[in-house]
Enzyme design. Structure first.
Site, PDB file in Angstrom:
ATOM      1  N   THR A 158       0.366   1.384 -11.741  1.00 47.68           N
ATOM      2  CA  THR A 158       1.652   1.939 -12.215  1.00 47.68           C
ATOM      3  C   THR A 158       2.115   1.087 -13.403  1.00 47.68           C
ATOM      4  OG1 THR A 158       2.869   0.673 -10.541  1.00 47.68           O
ATOM      5  CG2 THR A 158       2.328   2.950 -10.014  1.00 47.68           C
ATOM      6  N   LYS A 184      -3.424  -2.888  -6.684  1.00 47.22           N
ATOM      7  CA  LYS A 184      -2.446  -2.645  -7.740  1.00 47.22           C
ATOM      8  C   LYS A 184      -1.117  -3.236  -7.278  1.00 47.22           C
ATOM      9  CE  LYS A 184       0.619  -0.282  -8.141  1.00 47.22           C
ATOM     10  NZ  LYS A 184       2.076  -0.062  -7.794  1.00 47.22           N
ATOM     11  N   THR A 195       4.739  -4.940  -2.976  1.00 46.77           N
ATOM     12  CA  THR A 195       4.561  -3.550  -3.389  1.00 46.77           C
ATOM     13  C   THR A 195       3.210  -3.422  -3.939  1.00 46.77           C
ATOM     14  OG1 THR A 195       6.735  -3.260  -4.124  1.00 46.77           O
ATOM     15  CG2 THR A 195       5.163  -1.682  -4.918  1.00 46.77           C
TER      16      THR A 195
END
Lengths: 404, 404
Positions: A158, A184, A195
């Site tokens: 992202t 990621k 996250t």
């Protein structure tokens, strides 16, 4: 997006894992002009373990994965991941989207829906246009190949500025066992967990409960010890798949566990090194704590302190802010037994600045890219290490100016 | 330093308090070209209460104040405060500096050292040059006057961009009772308490234990409900002095307590409005929580989330980040009973975006300077409110580029 100054020089060479194939595609879920969906196919009999966010507002795919763990491992399995949309806080439609995606993957590959694990990462609260994903499944199936790991690492990004992977090979009784993982994550990183999306593959043979136990324990010492901004995501997912293709049983094998821990720590560090706006990689070691929870609490208090993190960004050896972070942590501490070092440079001890310390020494350490903060509380024998990055204008720019 | 865009239009008109006199001086403790020491003289019989930081690494003057609270209130008293140096983590020399200052103040004013309270704010870990302060005591004594409150509010500032004061007058049985307070603080603000110095004066009559109980309770609902950056200071101090000069007893008086709470909340809000780099004043209301601690935990999780705070800085109605902050807070929550509003605009409910919500509505709220976030957890009847500001480039600039 400029690549993080803390990024590795290049994407690592990692072993291909027998029984694992990857494919990626541009589905246009949110981003355009880049691959945003990855499909992994796993051979029959693969053991699948997982660790997930503890958030009370977990995303639909996380809930679905958790429900499927520990099921019958005999058939083939698949992992499907999209970036751009987290399918989080999307009500009952979110759960339906997960079902639609998993069912379509199962139909396409001819496997059981219970063996399809999905993840989504990106914006929260917007409906996932799952048809864009299911429309690409035939193309994905056609593209499956063991060598496409780098593409998979890229498709799940992202705000990441570089794809993250790590690999290991271990000799066990003259036979080679391989492990390869991708990850990621660069913002909203904090225990438990960061996250992050993490997928680790091995050709080792190990039953699901044993694999789960090993992964959970190692996760506590790796991904649960990193923090970028103290924010925990609704989508954090780590999935580990052991295909067994090597025919080498690693149940309880210490060498395998050690190699896996090294690999997971490597990936966790890469996530920190891609922390939004990061310019410094910071290791915080706390020793002499009254208990292990105290040690970790104190280390995280330092690692999450905006004042400590901005001082590091400014290359300011402002150890007073570390004293304040220790003080507020809730960990048992005593001003007069506390000592602080920057790397090898003793800064503070016996309740005051160290007599041997000169500000230029601290300033020199702060100019480095990798900084180690050592704090000894002097009240016990427990310790903990956490890793973080600095807090810079880059973080504000990324998070104030873009919806992610 | 540019004045905060959230500052009040002007310094407020506040009542003078009978029995209280102020003086300020340029002592050059760290800053030059500005007043940096303030002395307050309190008439004999003044009751003095206090609330202090809970940090395990409390500064020397805090420890000294805590030891002196509740002593014999019959004699005159004094408060001496310097800015520029916090006298924190300064070993046994720090405690000696406090003793030297308090003794010198006592000698100069002819009062007992036990009745002299001191505070220091500024850099941590550097020796306090107390002689610079004691050298100015005669000058300070000469300058004592009831009207110099604004100067006092200015002398205690560090990174503050405006002096903070609030006043109140209450009619009690036809007699007037006055309260006036000053505060400093703009960074390292978080419960318990904020990095603040707060001094409140009243001519009301109330015994020390009753005053202490009232102040401690109100502090929990005011200064302990604000957060700028989640960092707690080693020096936080709130001192309240009741001279009794009005001869009006306010023991257990609800009107007085209400006026004091309003005044303390006003000062607490001013501290947030001067948050380092702040451009938005944010109120977070959490209702429907399972317990009061849960409500406060959830509200602080939202108010301290760097991702929420940067979204507000960017005027982005990114309610997904609020969902994530609720989820990570540890408070009991249920995705499907959670609802979120920006002011009057219902944004999310029933586990998803509200059907009536349009992004333009949220964007319009975010353009305001004062923003209210309402979160109903829908799992109980407890509530809490906390106040914070946004996280901007200004915060990074102030804290990465200067040692404070």
């Amino acid at each position: 997006m400029t690549i993080s100054p803390l990024a590795p020089a290049s994407f690592p060479v990692v072993p291909m894992i027998s029984g694992v194939r990857f494919a990626t595609v541009e589905a246009g879920v949110r981003y355009s002009g880049r691959k945003d969906v990855m499909l992994t196919h796993l051979q029959a009999g693969t053991s699948i373990a997982g660790v997930f966010t503890t958030s009370a507002t977990r995303a639909a795919p996380v809930l679905d994965c958790q429900a499927k763990l520990g099921g019958d491992p005999s058939g083939e399995a698949a992992i499907i991941v999209n970036s751009g949309n987290a399918n989080a806080f999307t009500g009952s439609d979110g759960a339906e989207a997960v079902t639609n995606i998993c069912t379509a993957v199962a139909d396409t590959l001819g496997i059981a829906p219970q063996r399809v694990f999905s993840s989504s990462t990106g914006v929260i609260g917007e409906a996932l246009p799952f048809e864009k994903i299911t429309a690409k499944l035939s193309e994905l199936k056609e593209g499956l190949s063991p060598g496409k790991l780098k593409g998979a690492a890229e498709a799940i990004m992202t705000t990441d500025t570089f794809p993250k992977a790590a690999g290991a090979q271990i000799d066990i009784d003259g036979k080679t066992v391989s492990i390869t993982g991708i990850a990621k994550g660069s913002g909203m990183i904090a225990p438990d967990m960061a996250t992050m999306l993490v997928y680790i593959f091995t050709d080792a043979k190990i039953a699901q409960p044993d694999l789960q136990q090993m992964v959970s324990a190692i996760n506590d010492r790796t991904f649960n010890c990193i923090t970028v901004d103290s924010d925990t995501s609704t989508s954090d997912t780590l999935i580990m798949a052991a295909t067994g293709a090597s025919n080498v049983d690693v149940t309880g094998n210490a060498d395998f566990a050690q190699a896996l821990e090294t690999l997971m720590l490597d990936l966790a560090h890469q996530v920190v090194r891609d922390g939004e706006g990061a310019t410094k990689f910071v290791t915080v070691n706390v020793t002499g704590a009254d208990s292990e929870p105290d040690a970790k609490r104190c280390a995280l208090s330092i690692a999450n302190s905006p004042l400590v993190k901005t001082a590091i960004a400014g290359e300011d050896p402002n150890w007073g802010r570390i004293v304040a972070a220790v003080g507020k942590s809730g960990a048992k501490a005593d001003r007069d037994t506390l000592s602080i070092s920057f790397g090898d440079i003793r800064v503070a001890e016996n309740g005051w600045v160290s007599p041997s310390y000169a500000e230029e020494q601290g300033a020199a350490v702060m100019k480095k890219q990798d900084i180690v903060i050592n704090v000894d509380l002097g009240v016990g024998t427990s310790d903990a290490t956490v890793w973080t990055c600095d807090l810079t204008h880059g973080y504000i720019t990324i998070n104030a100016d873009y919806r992610s």
